[in-house]
Write a protein that holds these residues in place. Sequence first.
Motif, PDB file in Angstrom:
ATOM      1  N   HIS A   1       0.802  -1.225   0.000  1.00  0.00           N
ATOM      2  CA  HIS A   1       0.000   0.000   0.000  1.00  0.00           C
ATOM      3  C   HIS A   1       0.840   1.283   0.000  1.00  0.00           C
ATOM      4  CE1 HIS A   1      -3.469  -2.529   0.534  1.00  0.00           C
ATOM      5  NE2 HIS A   1      -2.906  -3.077   1.590  1.00  0.00           N
ATOM      6  N   SER A   2       2.075   1.206  -0.440  1.00  0.00           N
ATOM      7  CA  SER A   2       2.887   2.429  -0.550  1.00  0.00           C
ATOM      8  C   SER A   2       2.605   3.081  -1.903  1.00  0.00           C
ATOM      9  CB  SER A   2       4.370   2.105  -0.415  1.00  0.00           C
ATOM     10  OG  SER A   2       4.799   1.321  -1.498  1.00  0.00           O
ATOM     11  N   PRO A   3       2.745   4.403  -2.012  1.00  0.00           N
ATOM     12  CA  PRO A   3       2.461   5.067  -3.292  1.00  0.00           C
ATOM     13  C   PRO A   3       3.501   4.701  -4.355  1.00  0.00           C
ATOM     14  CG  PRO A   3       3.297   6.633  -1.696  1.00  0.00           C
ATOM     15  CD  PRO A   3       3.115   5.350  -0.968  1.00  0.00           C
ATOM     16  N   ARG A   4       3.026   4.526  -5.569  1.00  0.00           N
ATOM     17  CA  ARG A   4       3.921   4.221  -6.699  1.00  0.00           C
ATOM     18  C   ARG A   4       3.293   4.768  -7.971  1.00  0.00           C
ATOM     19  NH1 ARG A   4       1.817   0.568 -10.027  1.00  0.00           N
ATOM     20  NH2 ARG A   4       0.224  -0.820  -9.220  1.00  0.00           N
ATOM     21  N   LEU A   5       4.105   4.965  -9.006  1.00  0.00           N
ATOM     22  CA  LEU A   5       3.612   5.416 -10.297  1.00  0.00           C
ATOM     23  C   LEU A   5       2.931   4.255 -11.011  1.00  0.00           C
ATOM     24  CD1 LEU A   5       6.621   7.574 -11.491  1.00  0.00           C
ATOM     25  CD2 LEU A   5       4.416   8.386 -10.690  1.00  0.00           C
TER      26      LEU A   5
ATOM     27  N   CYS B   1       6.858  -1.476  -7.695  1.00  0.00           N
ATOM     28  CA  CYS B   1       6.762  -0.783  -6.405  1.00  0.00           C
ATOM     29  C   CYS B   1       8.168  -0.585  -5.850  1.00  0.00           C
ATOM     30  CB  CYS B   1       5.930  -1.605  -5.437  1.00  0.00           C
ATOM     31  SG  CYS B   1       5.859  -0.881  -3.788  1.00  0.00           S
ATOM     32  N   PRO B   2       8.535   0.658  -5.497  1.00  0.00           N
ATOM     33  CA  PRO B   2       9.883   0.889  -4.978  1.00  0.00           C
ATOM     34  C   PRO B   2      10.102   0.302  -3.587  1.00  0.00           C
ATOM     35  CG  PRO B   2       8.608   2.916  -4.915  1.00  0.00           C
ATOM     36  CD  PRO B   2       7.767   1.895  -5.610  1.00  0.00           C
ATOM     37  N   SER B   3       9.026   0.036  -2.849  1.00  0.00           N
ATOM     38  CA  SER B   3       9.178  -0.486  -1.489  1.00  0.00           C
ATOM     39  C   SER B   3       9.342  -2.001  -1.458  1.00  0.00           C
ATOM     40  CB  SER B   3       7.967  -0.100  -0.640  1.00  0.00           C
ATOM     41  OG  SER B   3       7.849   1.289  -0.590  1.00  0.00           O
ATOM     42  N   CYS B   4       8.422  -2.706  -2.118  1.00  0.00           N
ATOM     43  CA  CYS B   4       8.454  -4.171  -2.000  1.00  0.00           C
ATOM     44  C   CYS B   4       8.894  -4.878  -3.274  1.00  0.00           C
ATOM     45  CB  CYS B   4       7.074  -4.681  -1.573  1.00  0.00           C
ATOM     46  SG  CYS B   4       5.778  -4.364  -2.769  1.00  0.00           S
ATOM     47  N   GLY B   5       8.994  -4.184  -4.405  1.00  0.00           N
ATOM     48  CA  GLY B   5       9.471  -4.801  -5.639  1.00  0.00           C
ATOM     49  C   GLY B   5       8.422  -5.609  -6.373  1.00  0.00           C
ATOM     50  N   ASP B   6       7.158  -5.446  -6.039  1.00  0.00           N
ATOM     51  CA  ASP B   6       6.086  -6.182  -6.694  1.00  0.00           C
ATOM     52  C   ASP B   6       5.565  -5.432  -7.904  1.00  0.00           C
ATOM     53  OD1 ASP B   6       6.288  -8.052  -4.725  1.00  0.00           O
ATOM     54  OD2 ASP B   6       4.123  -8.161  -4.355  1.00  0.00           O
ATOM     55  N   TYR B   7       5.058  -6.196  -8.878  1.00  0.00           N
ATOM     56  CA  TYR B   7       4.362  -5.621 -10.026  1.00  0.00           C
ATOM     57  C   TYR B   7       3.268  -6.590 -10.415  1.00  0.00           C
ATOM     58  CZ  TYR B   7       3.241  -3.708 -14.565  1.00  0.00           C
ATOM     59  OH  TYR B   7       2.568  -3.157 -15.630  1.00  0.00           O
TER      60      TYR B   7
ATOM     61  N   ALA C   1      13.887  -8.653  -6.334  1.00  0.00           N
ATOM     62  CA  ALA C   1      14.151  -9.080  -4.963  1.00  0.00           C
ATOM     63  C   ALA C   1      14.709  -7.892  -4.196  1.00  0.00           C
ATOM     64  CB  ALA C   1      15.146 -10.231  -4.959  1.00  0.00           C
ATOM     65  N   GLN C   2      14.086  -7.564  -3.066  1.00  0.00           N
ATOM     66  CA  GLN C   2      14.508  -6.405  -2.280  1.00  0.00           C
ATOM     67  C   GLN C   2      15.696  -6.773  -1.411  1.00  0.00           C
ATOM     68  OE1 GLN C   2      13.172  -3.169  -2.340  1.00  0.00           O
ATOM     69  NE2 GLN C   2      12.365  -4.028  -4.223  1.00  0.00           N
ATOM     70  N   ARG C   3      16.638  -5.830  -1.289  1.00  0.00           N
ATOM     71  CA  ARG C   3      17.807  -6.031  -0.441  1.00  0.00           C
ATOM     72  C   ARG C   3      17.421  -5.789   1.009  1.00  0.00           C
ATOM     73  NH1 ARG C   3      22.122  -7.006  -3.273  1.00  0.00           N
ATOM     74  NH2 ARG C   3      22.289  -6.298  -5.394  1.00  0.00           N
ATOM     75  N   ASN C   4      17.989  -6.557   1.884  1.00  0.00           N
ATOM     76  CA  ASN C   4      17.700  -6.447   3.296  1.00  0.00           C
ATOM     77  C   ASN C   4      18.780  -5.593   3.960  1.00  0.00           C
ATOM     78  OD1 ASN C   4      16.928  -6.762   5.905  1.00  0.00           O
ATOM     79  ND2 ASN C   4      16.881  -9.014   5.866  1.00  0.00           N
ATOM     80  N   PRO C   5      18.479  -4.354   4.392  1.00  0.00           N
ATOM     81  CA  PRO C   5      19.510  -3.495   4.944  1.00  0.00           C
ATOM     82  C   PRO C   5      20.020  -3.972   6.301  1.00  0.00           C
ATOM     83  CG  PRO C   5      17.365  -2.412   5.071  1.00  0.00           C
ATOM     84  CD  PRO C   5      17.184  -3.700   4.318  1.00  0.00           C
ATOM     85  N   ALA C   6      19.259  -4.806   7.028  1.00  0.00           N
ATOM     86  CA  ALA C   6      19.695  -5.272   8.348  1.00  0.00           C
ATOM     87  C   ALA C   6      20.819  -6.298   8.235  1.00  0.00           C
ATOM     88  CB  ALA C   6      18.499  -5.877   9.091  1.00  0.00           C
ATOM     89  N   VAL C   7      20.917  -7.007   7.113  1.00  0.00           N
ATOM     90  CA  VAL C   7      21.927  -8.059   6.948  1.00  0.00           C
ATOM     91  C   VAL C   7      23.083  -7.550   6.104  1.00  0.00           C
ATOM     92  CG1 VAL C   7      22.228 -10.488   6.290  1.00  0.00           C
ATOM     93  CG2 VAL C   7      20.014  -9.685   7.053  1.00  0.00           C
ATOM     94  N   GLY C   8      23.183  -6.291   5.854  1.00  0.00           N
ATOM     95  CA  GLY C   8      24.294  -5.742   5.086  1.00  0.00           C
ATOM     96  C   GLY C   8      24.027  -5.672   3.602  1.00  0.00           C
TER      97      GLY C   8
END
Length: 99
Positions: free
Chosen positions: A64-68, A73-79, A86-93
Amino acid sequence: VEAPSDLTLAAARGVHGVEGRCFEVHSRVAMAVPKKRTSRARRDKRRATHKAAKARVNHCVKCHSPRLPHRICPSCGDYNGREVVAQRNPAVGGAVPGE
């Protein structure tokens, strides 16, 4: 050397037999030229309608994040309901999940 044909002689003399008369006829053709100069106010009023529209924003079905529209989707990478990037996980480096 070949003798010039009647057609080439006629073209060299011009259609009516006078040198360059064809070009004179074409140079007299009137073009559309404005009688008065367009003022800045009138020009700007005309251009006021030529503006860019606001970007339309859709919301992702999954997060439910805004996208064009028609973009991943820039948040979850779905279309279109499936994961495309595949989204990168910032917590694991920055590692991609599943690697």
